[in-house]
Design an enzyme around this catalytic site. Sequence first.
Site, short mmCIF file in Angstrom:
data_model
loop_
_atom_site.label_atom_id
_atom_site.label_comp_id
_atom_site.label_asym_id
_atom_site.label_seq_id
_atom_site.Cartn_x
_atom_site.Cartn_y
_atom_site.Cartn_z
N ASP A 399 31.63 -63.20 38.26
CA ASP A 399 33.08 -63.26 38.39
C ASP A 399 33.54 -64.67 38.73
O ASP A 399 32.88 -65.41 39.47
CB ASP A 399 33.51 -62.29 39.50
N GLU A 452 32.44 -65.04 33.45
CA GLU A 452 33.89 -65.02 33.29
C GLU A 452 34.36 -66.45 33.58
O GLU A 452 34.57 -66.83 34.72
CB GLU A 452 34.55 -64.03 34.25
#
Length: 716
Positions: A399, A452
């Site tokens: 993330d 990401e």
Amino acid sequence: MTVQLTDDAYAVLEGRHADPFRYLGPHPEDDRVVVRALLPDATAVEAVGEHGETAILERVHDAGLFAGPLPNGSHRYQLRARFGDTTVDLEDPYRFPPILTEFDLYLLGEGTDQRLYDKLGAHPMVLEGVRGVGFVVLAPNARRVSVVGDFNFWNPRRHQMRVRGNGYWELFIPGATAGDHYKFDMTGPNGETLPQKSDPMAFAAEMRPKTASIVVDQTRLPLPRPAPDNINALGAPMSIYEVHLGSWRRKDGEQWLTYRELAEQLPAYVRDMGFTHVEFLPVSEHPFDGSWGYQPTGLFAPTSRFGTPEDFCALIDACHEHGIGVLLDWVPGHFPDDPHGLGNFDGTALYEHANPLQGRHLDWGTLIYNYGRTEVVNFLVSNALFWLERYRIDGLRVDAVASMLYLDYSRPAGGWIPNKFGGRENIEAIDFLRRFNAEVYAKFPQATTAAEESTAWPQVSRPVEFGGLGFGYKWNMGWMHDTLNYISKDPIHRKYHHGQILFGLHYAFSENFILPLSHDEVVHGKRSILGRMPGDEWQRFANLRAYYAFMFAHPGKKLMFMGSEFGQEREWNHDRSLDWHLLDTPKYAGIQALVRDLNRLYRDLPALHQLDCDPFGFEWIITEDAARNVFAWMRKGNDTRARCLVIVNFSPNVYQDYRVRVPFPGRWREVLNSDAAIYGGSNVGNAGEVRTLEGLVPELSLNIPPLAAIFLKPED
């Protein structure tokens, strides 16, 4: 006996001794062995030798300090303590040898032990024939660390730990067992009492709002069966169903499904829909439901919201049984500042940066890991390997990588500290990400990692040895933003935005991309994917069908957030189940049927997946027809005849006798038409097949349906 209390005695009594073993437990004294025990609330204590002989210990301090000679001088003894009307036989934790070896301490010190989960935390074990739990925690700046829990009535004086090299504190507690709740109670470097801390390495934790850690015997966890071989291979189909476990489906008035209930329903649904993988939003323990798991406090603990670690194993096993790979969202970029968590852990910034210009994330109000500390990097890398080994997870999606790479990420001018070269790149974070990927692929070559990452940082998905960050894949955020912006336009205006579809192919093969329609695109006022579609009701659904078909025909692996596969109308709400009742209406069931068939086609046709990340797998056929909002391209596989022609019409008009050149003469079969009646479309198409026209160059004459995509493959 007369006992003179020493400085060590007062340090133990006052809870400020770094090594209570120097005073408590058995100690030679003249020609005998004296045992000292701190048992608050005990009214009487005696030592019981290994053959049953006893010796009364004298109470030498009102705080519960007892001392006396051991019977026969044996180091094998128990303490028989009276608490009110109850007498209990206890093993003395201060008679046992150390837990960590000198070699353990050496590896921990140099940061080369990537299996911290075997050493740190709470581990049921047997020492000298006695069952108990060994506790180890890193707290180099604490003056005193105690284990408190069910086994000592949460009394911090009862089980004070000893510090070993490099600030690792340890204690074996006889009689403690799996299922016990515990925390660490500490005195900080300035003598201050700190909030009781959860174990950073805990394998389970209490359900929020409670925050205690729970002892788990990792050796007794059932190991899930492995996923199918090569499920993550670059040339294999990868279609990911992104799931928030707490809101996929609920029961009995919006109660969560447990891991085991999910195991009975989710894998079968995912397989039926044709997805190859599931990706779970973070399952690591977290205190706030509204963080969706992205602010974890227990990185090694599957959240107790849905069950136990054993139950989580059952879910992974069920996914693998159904041939589904399992990816986890993983959050090594930041953590919350809850008092029981990692922040100010030992009274200092142990895991985070002390300077808020480096250590606090302004957008999320969270703390940022200090990747310049060997212990922190080792902690995070060990956590990644833990999920891959102990739960047989098949990959990790990292993330917020952009926030890790840049020191000035989301910070105002003057609100950040440059690196040693004066730049904005976070050198320590870059080194950490490279090490993380190198370790994952070295130890688990069948696994995969995905980033990401929303900036133009180069070589995110290139191997570390070639100068890259080492990820297997990168989310294509540019594709997602451009194409969603395009499809949200009224078709009459799309010709002015034609380049938003074309532009993505200029860089489509610069990384190994995943095309993400993730949870982030259906929250915070962005509307659902269906909610972005313009036009009347028929056009909205046709637009969505065309867009999904376009996505599955586009180079790159696929990711779709739950609910999008059947056209969820409202934004995602983590406190509610998906609106499964919509499937009682044909137009939503049609969207679901299309996604199911797109997944099947994507898996079955090598042309659609073998060269997803290779420019040789794609060829533009039509790019200049902006006036009619039409695009056409050829997808290719490794075999010469592994071809799939895709024509997408983003206008509401039907185009007849539309000419498209193809590489092979003969019959081309229409293998999917998003305008088919079974999907809720108008059923304009080519009757299932079309033959090339007579001429020097093979060419097809096609009926192009409105707001739709058609897929054609050459027949052998």
